[in-house]
Design an enzyme around this catalytic site. Structure first.
Site, PDB file in Angstrom:
ATOM      1  N   LYS A 180      52.730  34.090   4.478  1.00 23.07           N
ATOM      2  CA  LYS A 180      53.057  33.743   5.860  1.00 23.07           C
ATOM      3  C   LYS A 180      52.772  32.267   6.081  1.00 23.07           C
ATOM      4  O   LYS A 180      51.636  31.817   5.920  1.00 23.07           O
ATOM      5  CB  LYS A 180      52.225  34.607   6.810  1.00 23.07           C
ATOM      6  N   ARG A 190      54.869  33.846  20.487  1.00 27.78           N
ATOM      7  CA  ARG A 190      53.613  33.511  21.179  1.00 27.78           C
ATOM      8  C   ARG A 190      53.831  33.487  22.685  1.00 27.78           C
ATOM      9  O   ARG A 190      52.900  33.785  23.451  1.00 27.78           O
ATOM     10  CB  ARG A 190      53.051  32.192  20.643  1.00 27.78           C
ATOM     11  N   LYS A 202      47.081  27.037  13.241  1.00 21.23           N
ATOM     12  CA  LYS A 202      46.775  28.117  12.303  1.00 21.23           C
ATOM     13  C   LYS A 202      46.844  27.653  10.842  1.00 21.23           C
ATOM     14  O   LYS A 202      46.935  28.457   9.933  1.00 21.23           O
ATOM     15  CB  LYS A 202      47.704  29.307  12.568  1.00 21.23           C
ATOM     16  N   GLU A 218      49.189  34.187  -3.737  1.00 22.83           N
ATOM     17  CA  GLU A 218      48.927  35.166  -2.671  1.00 22.83           C
ATOM     18  C   GLU A 218      49.450  36.545  -3.080  1.00 22.83           C
ATOM     19  O   GLU A 218      48.817  37.570  -2.821  1.00 22.83           O
ATOM     20  CB  GLU A 218      49.619  34.735  -1.364  1.00 22.83           C
ATOM     21  N   LYS A 233      57.372  35.400   5.362  1.00 21.63           N
ATOM     22  CA  LYS A 233      57.653  35.116   6.768  1.00 21.63           C
ATOM     23  C   LYS A 233      57.472  33.641   7.061  1.00 21.63           C
ATOM     24  O   LYS A 233      56.476  33.080   6.599  1.00 21.63           O
ATOM     25  CB  LYS A 233      56.660  35.949   7.584  1.00 21.63           C
ATOM     26  N   SER A 259      60.903  35.417  15.520  1.00 21.28           N
ATOM     27  CA  SER A 259      61.357  35.186  16.897  1.00 21.28           C
ATOM     28  C   SER A 259      62.204  33.924  17.037  1.00 21.28           C
ATOM     29  O   SER A 259      63.224  33.922  17.729  1.00 21.28           O
ATOM     30  CB  SER A 259      60.140  35.119  17.827  1.00 21.28           C
ATOM     31  N   TYR A 298      64.386  41.402  15.403  1.00 27.44           N
ATOM     32  CA  TYR A 298      64.580  41.755  16.813  1.00 27.44           C
ATOM     33  C   TYR A 298      66.013  42.188  17.051  1.00 27.44           C
ATOM     34  O   TYR A 298      66.322  42.763  18.090  1.00 27.44           O
ATOM     35  CB  TYR A 298      64.198  40.569  17.710  1.00 27.44           C
TER      36      TYR A 298
END
Ligand code: PBG
Length: 311
Positions: A180, A190, A202, A218, A233, A259, A298
């Site tokens: 990510k 958000r 982040k 990872e 992502k 999003s 979505y």
């Protein structure tokens, strides 16, 4: 003839519909995500049924909590009567065959808006692990089929697997948000949860968009710790990463069409600049071609409807 030699298939069975649940009793639209809204519990069940009836097998749930329920340690995450837990129970009661995926990260519950615990202005990775493990167990107890840690703390897959097994939830799967990136494409999400970090960013736990070898590291760690699916992502800007991850692991690979990717299509279509339907299907097909087995989007209901029509 074209259908006979087509290399990549896209079908509703590959899609996961993310949904935002809130405490209110009406739907409140999310301005930066046209067509999406924060839904009350009853609305979530209706929307999930609509998706399921169109062949979408799974939903991913995110709770939008009022500030009054947010605390530094996010205690609301383990409340048996909390909004998310009640929603999971309702969905599994109404639609037992629906795959319910829950998000494991502190941000919807945290007054700091971070996925990990903030201690003296820094994210404390190891102090976060027991909180995430307890959150996953609470979700499994409510009936979640798959828990999806999206927090990017190191070691959380093992901590969650150990806690789930100890609590008897050996059949609950882990979809790890394994790769990510610290991406600007999460902006509209958000907005939806009002979960932007109150301070800082982040970047100390999400990945640098410049890196792909790190992604493979990872992947190796999360696979070893017991992840069942691995996620990359965002989606479209990272097709090369999806392809590299696909080649590096036999585990199912998920991609999140996030999003911001959805918002871009909607905004361009609203201006008459792009054809939303065709661009949505092309985007999802590209994610499949790159190697994604599962796609969180979505646009799942829109896509499922279009694919039914095509058939
Ligand atoms: C946070 C989380 C994020 C998304 C899913 N889980 C945002 C973030 O890391 O800030 C983003 C999804 C999207 O943009 O659609 N745990």
């Amino acid at each position: 003839m074209r259908a006979l030699v087509r290399e990549t298939a896209l079908a509703a069975q590959h899609l996961v519909l993310p949904l935002f649940v809130h405490e209110g009793d009406v739907a409140t639209p999310i301005a930066s995500m046209p067509g999406c809204a924060r839904l009350p519990l009853a609305g979530i069940v209706l929307r999930a049924r609509e998706a399921f009836d169109l062949g979408v097998p799974a939903v991913a749930l995110f709770p939008a909590l009022p500030d009054a329920r947010k605390t530094p340690r996010g205690e609301e995450a383990v409340n048996r009567e909390g909004l998310l837990q009640r929603t999971v129970r309702a969905l599994k009661h109404e639609l037992p065959a629906l795959v319910v995926i829950t998000d494991v990260a502190l941000d919807p519950y945290s007054s700091d808006g971070h996925d990990g615990l903030v201690v003296d202005g820094r994210i404390d990775n190891d102090a976060t692990l027991p909180l995430l493990a307890a959150m996953a167990v609470a979700q499994a107890e409510a009936g979640a089929d798959v828990v999806a840690p999206s927090d990017m703390m190191d070691g959380r897959v093992r901590a969650i697997r150990t806690a789930l097994d100890a609590a008897g939830h050996t059949g609950v799967g882990i979809c790890s948000y394994c790769v990510k990136y610290a991406s600007a494409f999460y902006g509209p999400f958000r907005d939806a949860l009002d979960s932007a970090p109150r301070a800082g960013d982040k970047k100390t736990y999400q990945m640098d968009p410049a890196n792909v070898r790190e992604a493979l590291r990872e992947v190796a760690l999360d696979a070893q710790e017991g992840a069942d699916w691995l996620m990359v992502k965002p989606g479209l800007p990272y097709l090369d990463v999806i392809s590299a991850v696909r080649a590096a692991t036999p585990l199912p690979v998920a991609a999140y069409h996030v999003s911001g990717e959805y918002a871009m299509l909607k905004a361009a279509a609203a201006n008459g600049w792009l054809d939303y339907d065709r661009c949505l299907l092309e985007s999802l097909l590209a994610l499949r071609r790159a190697g994604a087995d599962v796609i969180f989007t979505y646009g799942a209901i829109d896509a499922a409807r279009l694919l039914t029509k095509q058939r």
